[in-house]
Motif scaffolding. Structure first.
Motif, short mmCIF file in Angstrom:
data_model
loop_
_atom_site.label_atom_id
_atom_site.label_comp_id
_atom_site.label_asym_id
_atom_site.label_seq_id
_atom_site.Cartn_x
_atom_site.Cartn_y
_atom_site.Cartn_z
N ARG A 1 0.84 -1.21 0.00
CA ARG A 1 0.00 0.00 0.00
C ARG A 1 0.87 1.25 0.00
NH1 ARG A 1 -3.39 3.07 -1.76
NH2 ARG A 1 -4.60 4.36 -0.35
N VAL A 2 1.94 1.25 0.79
CA VAL A 2 2.86 2.39 0.82
C VAL A 2 3.47 2.61 -0.57
CG1 VAL A 2 5.09 3.20 1.72
CG2 VAL A 2 3.37 2.28 3.28
N LEU A 3 3.90 1.54 -1.23
CA LEU A 3 4.47 1.68 -2.58
C LEU A 3 3.44 2.26 -3.54
CD1 LEU A 3 6.61 -1.57 -2.95
CD2 LEU A 3 7.26 0.65 -1.99
N ASP A 4 2.18 1.80 -3.45
CA ASP A 4 1.12 2.35 -4.29
C ASP A 4 0.95 3.85 -4.04
OD1 ASP A 4 0.54 -0.11 -5.48
OD2 ASP A 4 -1.15 -0.54 -4.15
N ILE A 5 0.96 4.25 -2.78
CA ILE A 5 0.80 5.67 -2.43
C ILE A 5 1.97 6.49 -2.96
CG2 ILE A 5 0.77 7.29 -0.47
CD1 ILE A 5 -0.84 5.10 1.06
N LEU A 6 3.19 5.97 -2.84
CA LEU A 6 4.37 6.69 -3.34
C LEU A 6 4.27 6.91 -4.84
CD1 LEU A 6 7.23 5.01 -1.29
CD2 LEU A 6 6.38 7.36 -1.05
N VAL A 7 3.87 5.89 -5.59
CA VAL A 7 3.74 6.02 -7.05
C VAL A 7 2.62 7.00 -7.39
CG1 VAL A 7 3.16 4.82 -9.20
CG2 VAL A 7 4.79 3.80 -7.59
N ALA A 8 1.46 6.82 -6.78
CA ALA A 8 0.31 7.69 -7.06
C ALA A 8 0.61 9.15 -6.74
CB ALA A 8 -0.92 7.21 -6.29
N GLY A 9 1.42 9.39 -5.71
CA GLY A 9 1.76 10.75 -5.32
C GLY A 9 2.93 11.34 -6.09
N GLY A 10 3.48 10.59 -7.03
CA GLY A 10 4.59 11.09 -7.82
C GLY A 10 5.93 11.08 -7.09
N HIS A 11 6.01 10.31 -6.01
CA HIS A 11 7.26 10.23 -5.24
C HIS A 11 8.12 9.04 -5.64
CE1 HIS A 11 5.74 13.40 -2.69
NE2 HIS A 11 4.63 12.70 -2.51
N ALA A 12 7.60 8.19 -6.49
CA ALA A 12 8.33 7.01 -6.97
C ALA A 12 7.94 6.81 -8.43
CB ALA A 12 7.98 5.78 -6.15
N PRO A 13 8.87 6.27 -9.24
CA PRO A 13 8.56 6.08 -10.66
C PRO A 13 7.46 5.05 -10.88
CG PRO A 13 10.75 5.23 -10.14
CD PRO A 13 10.21 5.85 -8.89
N GLN A 14 6.77 5.18 -12.00
CA GLN A 14 5.76 4.20 -12.38
C GLN A 14 6.41 2.82 -12.36
OE1 GLN A 14 2.44 4.64 -12.91
NE2 GLN A 14 2.80 6.74 -12.26
N GLY A 15 5.70 1.84 -11.84
CA GLY A 15 6.22 0.48 -11.78
C GLY A 15 6.91 0.15 -10.47
N PHE A 16 7.29 1.17 -9.69
CA PHE A 16 7.97 0.90 -8.42
C PHE A 16 7.09 0.07 -7.50
CE2 PHE A 16 9.41 2.14 -4.08
CZ PHE A 16 10.69 1.63 -4.16
N ASN A 17 5.78 0.26 -7.59
CA ASN A 17 4.85 -0.49 -6.75
C ASN A 17 4.64 -1.91 -7.25
OD1 ASN A 17 3.58 0.64 -8.99
ND2 ASN A 17 1.60 0.76 -7.99
N ARG A 18 5.31 -2.30 -8.31
CA ARG A 18 5.22 -3.68 -8.81
C ARG A 18 6.43 -4.51 -8.43
NH1 ARG A 18 0.69 -2.46 -8.73
NH2 ARG A 18 -0.49 -1.65 -10.46
N LEU A 19 7.34 -3.91 -7.68
CA LEU A 19 8.52 -4.65 -7.23
C LEU A 19 8.11 -5.74 -6.27
CD1 LEU A 19 11.11 -1.85 -6.40
CD2 LEU A 19 10.99 -3.26 -8.45
#
Length: 173
Positions: free
Chosen positions: A63-81
């Motif tokens: 969930r944290v990774l999803d929030i980071l990506v959605a908020g523009g704090h992590a690149p697209q796909g980071f939440n798929r690691l």
């Protein structure tokens, strides 16, 4: 040699500490990304295979990774690691790799790949490193914060030469 793996701790490395561990609601509570996180992850992702290695329960970490990506704090796909857990007290919606010592505290890097191909960025190697694997750990300071919001922190820029130096050493072996 293929790309080396750079494992990343979550709390106090990439984000401020989570205040809630409610895996049923998947609500991490308020947290803040470390300053420069998007730039760092983009830089690191160009050089290394990234993985997340954390003690945060899996649903919460995802969930944290999803929030980071959605908020523009992590690149697209980071939440798929793949999220590798030092412990996993609950079921997982997406089955990540689960690697740990029997009491669920240590991060055994050999479970991410052969030693010498994996390194980890973490704020607490003294508490989580498996004996004999300390050479693969890069320590980053805990996130400086005032009332929970990181301020004046350049560690994700400052640590890059140390990461590249360890990578060069591992590749030369």
């Amino acid at each position: 040699m293929d790309k080396l793996t750079l494992a990343l701790d979550l709390e106090d490395c990439l984000i401020t500490p989570l205040t809630k561990y409610n895996d049923f609601k998947q609500d991490p509570g308020p947290f803040h990304p470390r300053p420069g996180l998007l730039d760092f992850l983009t830089w690191a992702g160009e050089r290394y295979t990234l993985a997340v290695f954390t003690g945060v329960p899996s649903k919460m970490a995802l969930r944290v990774l999803d929030i980071l990506v959605a908020g523009g704090h992590a690149p697209q796909g980071f939440n798929r690691l793949a999220v590798t857990l030092a412990r996993d007290p609950s079921g997982n919606a997406r089955p990540p790799k689960r690697f740990s010592d029997p009491d669920g505290r240590l991060k055994d890097l050999s479970r991410l790949g052969p030693l010498g191909t994996v390194m980890i960025l973490d704020d607490n190697p003294e508490g989580y490193a498996v004996s004999g694997q300390e050479a693969y750990w890069i320590k980053i300071s805990e996130i400086p914060r005032k009332m929970g919001v990181p301020t004046g922190d350049t560690d994700l820029v400052d640590v890059r030469p140390e990461i590249d130096a360890l990578a060069a050493k591992l590749k030369s072996q």
